[in-house]
Write a protein that holds these residues in place. Structure first.
Motif, mmCIF file in Angstrom:
data_model
loop_
_atom_site.group_PDB
_atom_site.id
_atom_site.type_symbol
_atom_site.label_atom_id
_atom_site.label_comp_id
_atom_site.label_asym_id
_atom_site.label_seq_id
_atom_site.Cartn_x
_atom_site.Cartn_y
_atom_site.Cartn_z
ATOM 1 N N LEU A 127 31.659 39.228 83.948
ATOM 2 C CA LEU A 127 30.337 38.702 83.604
ATOM 3 C C LEU A 127 30.199 38.518 82.095
ATOM 4 C CD1 LEU A 127 28.187 40.875 86.042
ATOM 5 C CD2 LEU A 127 28.750 38.453 86.299
ATOM 6 N N LEU A 128 30.674 39.490 81.339
ATOM 7 C CA LEU A 128 30.619 39.380 79.879
ATOM 8 C C LEU A 128 31.492 38.240 79.375
ATOM 9 C CD1 LEU A 128 30.717 43.183 79.002
ATOM 10 C CD2 LEU A 128 28.793 41.637 78.628
ATOM 11 N N SER A 129 32.660 38.031 79.997
ATOM 12 C CA SER A 129 33.546 36.940 79.554
ATOM 13 C C SER A 129 32.899 35.582 79.755
ATOM 14 C CB SER A 129 34.893 37.004 80.294
ATOM 15 O OG SER A 129 34.812 36.486 81.615
ATOM 16 N N MET A 130 32.079 35.444 80.791
ATOM 17 C CA MET A 130 31.383 34.176 81.005
ATOM 18 C C MET A 130 30.224 33.991 80.039
ATOM 19 S SD MET A 130 31.387 33.493 85.110
ATOM 20 C CE MET A 130 30.860 35.112 85.654
ATOM 21 N N MET A 131 29.678 35.094 79.552
ATOM 22 C CA MET A 131 28.569 34.997 78.600
ATOM 23 C C MET A 131 29.008 34.477 77.237
ATOM 24 S SD MET A 131 26.473 38.512 79.279
ATOM 25 C CE MET A 131 25.657 38.872 80.830
ATOM 26 N N LEU A 132 30.221 34.804 76.823
ATOM 27 C CA LEU A 132 30.652 34.478 75.457
ATOM 28 C C LEU A 132 30.583 32.986 75.145
ATOM 29 C CD1 LEU A 132 33.610 36.986 75.026
ATOM 30 C CD2 LEU A 132 31.280 37.176 74.148
ATOM 31 N N PRO A 133 31.175 32.105 75.966
ATOM 32 C CA PRO A 133 31.045 30.683 75.644
ATOM 33 C C PRO A 133 29.612 30.171 75.745
ATOM 34 C CG PRO A 133 32.148 30.965 77.754
ATOM 35 C CD PRO A 133 32.053 32.314 77.129
ATOM 36 N N LEU A 134 28.797 30.807 76.593
ATOM 37 C CA LEU A 134 27.400 30.385 76.688
ATOM 38 C C LEU A 134 26.643 30.712 75.399
ATOM 39 C CD1 LEU A 134 26.595 31.437 80.372
ATOM 40 C CD2 LEU A 134 27.567 29.294 79.505
ATOM 41 N N LEU A 135 26.990 31.825 74.769
ATOM 42 C CA LEU A 135 26.412 32.142 73.466
ATOM 43 C C LEU A 135 26.827 31.107 72.425
ATOM 44 C CD1 LEU A 135 26.867 36.022 73.417
ATOM 45 C CD2 LEU A 135 24.684 34.804 73.341
ATOM 46 N N HIS A 136 28.084 30.680 72.468
ATOM 47 C CA HIS A 136 28.545 29.652 71.531
ATOM 48 C C HIS A 136 27.801 28.331 71.753
ATOM 49 C CE1 HIS A 136 32.042 31.397 69.355
ATOM 50 N NE2 HIS A 136 31.928 32.292 70.326
ATOM 51 N N HIS A 137 27.403 28.073 72.982
ATOM 52 C CA HIS A 137 26.613 26.877 73.291
ATOM 53 C C HIS A 137 25.145 27.045 72.920
ATOM 54 C CE1 HIS A 137 29.084 23.807 75.287
ATOM 55 N NE2 HIS A 137 29.817 24.799 75.778
ATOM 56 N N GLY A 138 24.758 28.223 72.473
ATOM 57 C CA GLY A 138 23.374 28.444 72.067
ATOM 58 C C GLY A 138 22.430 28.743 73.212
ATOM 59 N N MET A 139 22.977 29.151 74.369
ATOM 60 C CA MET A 139 22.133 29.429 75.516
ATOM 61 C C MET A 139 21.460 30.799 75.389
ATOM 62 S SD MET A 139 24.044 27.651 78.754
ATOM 63 C CE MET A 139 22.450 27.171 79.434
ATOM 64 N N LEU A 140 20.382 30.979 76.132
ATOM 65 C CA LEU A 140 19.624 32.228 76.140
ATOM 66 C C LEU A 140 20.022 33.017 77.378
ATOM 67 C CD1 LEU A 140 16.152 30.630 75.291
ATOM 68 C CD2 LEU A 140 17.888 31.465 73.696
ATOM 69 N N LEU A 141 20.724 34.124 77.192
ATOM 70 C CA LEU A 141 21.283 34.854 78.323
ATOM 71 C C LEU A 141 20.210 35.642 79.070
ATOM 72 C CD1 LEU A 141 24.641 36.135 76.836
ATOM 73 C CD2 LEU A 141 24.184 34.069 78.165
ATOM 74 N N VAL A 142 20.272 35.544 80.385
ATOM 75 C CA VAL A 142 19.314 36.205 81.273
ATOM 76 C C VAL A 142 20.095 37.132 82.200
ATOM 77 C CG1 VAL A 142 17.656 35.846 83.125
ATOM 78 C CG2 VAL A 142 17.738 34.241 81.202
ATOM 79 N N GLY A 143 19.747 38.400 82.212
ATOM 80 C CA GLY A 143 20.382 39.347 83.117
ATOM 81 C C GLY A 143 19.424 39.767 84.219
ATOM 82 N N LEU A 144 19.743 40.895 84.819
ATOM 83 C CA LEU A 144 18.887 41.470 85.863
ATOM 84 C C LEU A 144 18.287 42.769 85.326
ATOM 85 C CD1 LEU A 144 21.112 40.893 89.007
ATOM 86 C CD2 LEU A 144 18.801 40.012 88.678
ATOM 87 N N PRO A 145 16.996 42.803 85.064
ATOM 88 C CA PRO A 145 16.385 44.014 84.518
ATOM 89 C C PRO A 145 16.201 45.079 85.604
ATOM 90 C CG PRO A 145 14.703 42.372 84.919
ATOM 91 C CD PRO A 145 16.022 41.712 85.230
ATOM 92 N N TYR A 146 16.031 46.303 85.154
ATOM 93 C CA TYR A 146 15.844 47.404 86.098
ATOM 94 C C TYR A 146 14.461 47.390 86.734
ATOM 95 C CZ TYR A 146 20.371 49.399 85.135
ATOM 96 O OH TYR A 146 21.722 49.593 85.060
ATOM 97 N N THR A 147 13.654 46.398 86.413
ATOM 98 C CA THR A 147 12.424 46.190 87.177
ATOM 99 C C THR A 147 12.738 45.624 88.559
ATOM 100 O OG1 THR A 147 12.200 44.059 86.048
ATOM 101 C CG2 THR A 147 10.910 45.896 85.180
ATOM 102 N N GLU A 148 14.011 45.213 88.783
ATOM 103 C CA GLU A 148 14.473 44.874 90.130
ATOM 104 C C GLU A 148 14.869 46.179 90.809
ATOM 105 O OE1 GLU A 148 14.428 42.056 91.667
ATOM 106 O OE2 GLU A 148 13.819 40.821 89.962
ATOM 107 N N PRO A 149 14.072 46.714 91.744
ATOM 108 C CA PRO A 149 14.331 48.042 92.303
ATOM 109 C C PRO A 149 15.717 48.187 92.922
ATOM 110 C CG PRO A 149 12.154 47.243 92.960
ATOM 111 C CD PRO A 149 12.856 46.097 92.298
ATOM 112 N N VAL A 150 16.234 47.116 93.505
ATOM 113 C CA VAL A 150 17.531 47.191 94.183
ATOM 114 C C VAL A 150 18.661 47.513 93.208
ATOM 115 C CG1 VAL A 150 19.190 45.805 95.511
ATOM 116 C CG2 VAL A 150 16.776 45.655 96.018
ATOM 117 N N LEU A 151 18.459 47.202 91.933
ATOM 118 C CA LEU A 151 19.519 47.424 90.957
ATOM 119 C C LEU A 151 19.868 48.900 90.817
ATOM 120 C CD1 LEU A 151 21.307 45.734 89.084
ATOM 121 C CD2 LEU A 151 19.635 46.101 87.269
#
Length: 203
Positions: A127-151
């Motif tokens: 997951l982190l490896s896929m984030m790196l090029p997205l950061l280079h593209h200037g994208m805003l990374l969205v994860g799953l917060p712990y407000t998702e109870p299933v997490l």
């Protein structure tokens, strides 16, 4: 009003990442005015004997540069290969220099998802490896917060870095209810943020 679209782009070999992609797409479409655009990437090989057909035999169509320009957000999925994204997805990302130079993805939200056979098979590093090029593209990374109870209760896939699936040693495990819930939650979260940011329309 024309629906705004989130691009759900993935590579899947056994079908599990494709299942996550479809669930994430369902989450996208739970947001008013948002639609998912499912796309895949073709396989690659060290020596290419014949070119891939322009349309795959099954599954989502292959991605084109226009899909990146026209999307309001991106969900990116790949199986794990030694703790990294699979070569076909990396090959496509490496071809997006023109899109990087023109900033077509800059400022758009993005999330990532993956699948492995084993619980500790490199899901989070993939997951982190896929984030790196997205950061280079200037994208805003969205994860799953712990407000998702299933997490906090999942005994299979799922991470604050993105949605995931644990296939088991033979790869035969079906997606668990928790994995399905988190994949949809990731899609809905990216689409919700894209909808808030996309004024005026994206394209």
């Amino acid at each position: 009003m024309t629906p705004r679209e989130v691009l759900v782009l993935y590579y899947s070999r056994t079908g599990k990442v494709a299942q996550l992609a479809r669930l994430a797409a369902r989450g996208v479409e739970e947001v008013d005015g948002m639609r998912a655009r499912l796309r895949s990437v073709p396989p690659v090989a060290a020596v290419t004997a014949t070119a891939q057909p322009p349309v795959p035999d099954a599954g989502a169509p292959y991605v084109e540069a226009a899909d990146l320009r026209e999307c309001c957000g991106l969900l990116l999925g790949s199986p794990t290969r030694f703790g990294n994204m699979a070569a076909p997805l990396k090959h496509f990302i490496d071809s997006t220099g023109a899109e990087w130079a023109s900033g077509v993805l800059a400022g758009k939200p993005a999330g990532v998802f993956t699948a492995t056979n084993t619980m500790h098979g490199g899901q989070e590093s993939t997951l982190l490896s896929m984030m790196l090029p997205l950061l280079h593209h200037g994208m805003l990374l969205v994860g799953l917060p712990y407000t998702e109870p299933v997490l906090t209760s999942t005994l299979s896939g799922g991470s604050p870095y993105g949605a995931s699936h644990v296939g088991g040693a033979s790869g035969g495990n079906p997606l668990s209810d928790d994995e399905r819930t988190l994949a949809r939650a990731l899609g809905k979260r990216v689409a919700t943020i894209a909808a808030r940011l996309a004024e005026p329309p994206c394209a």
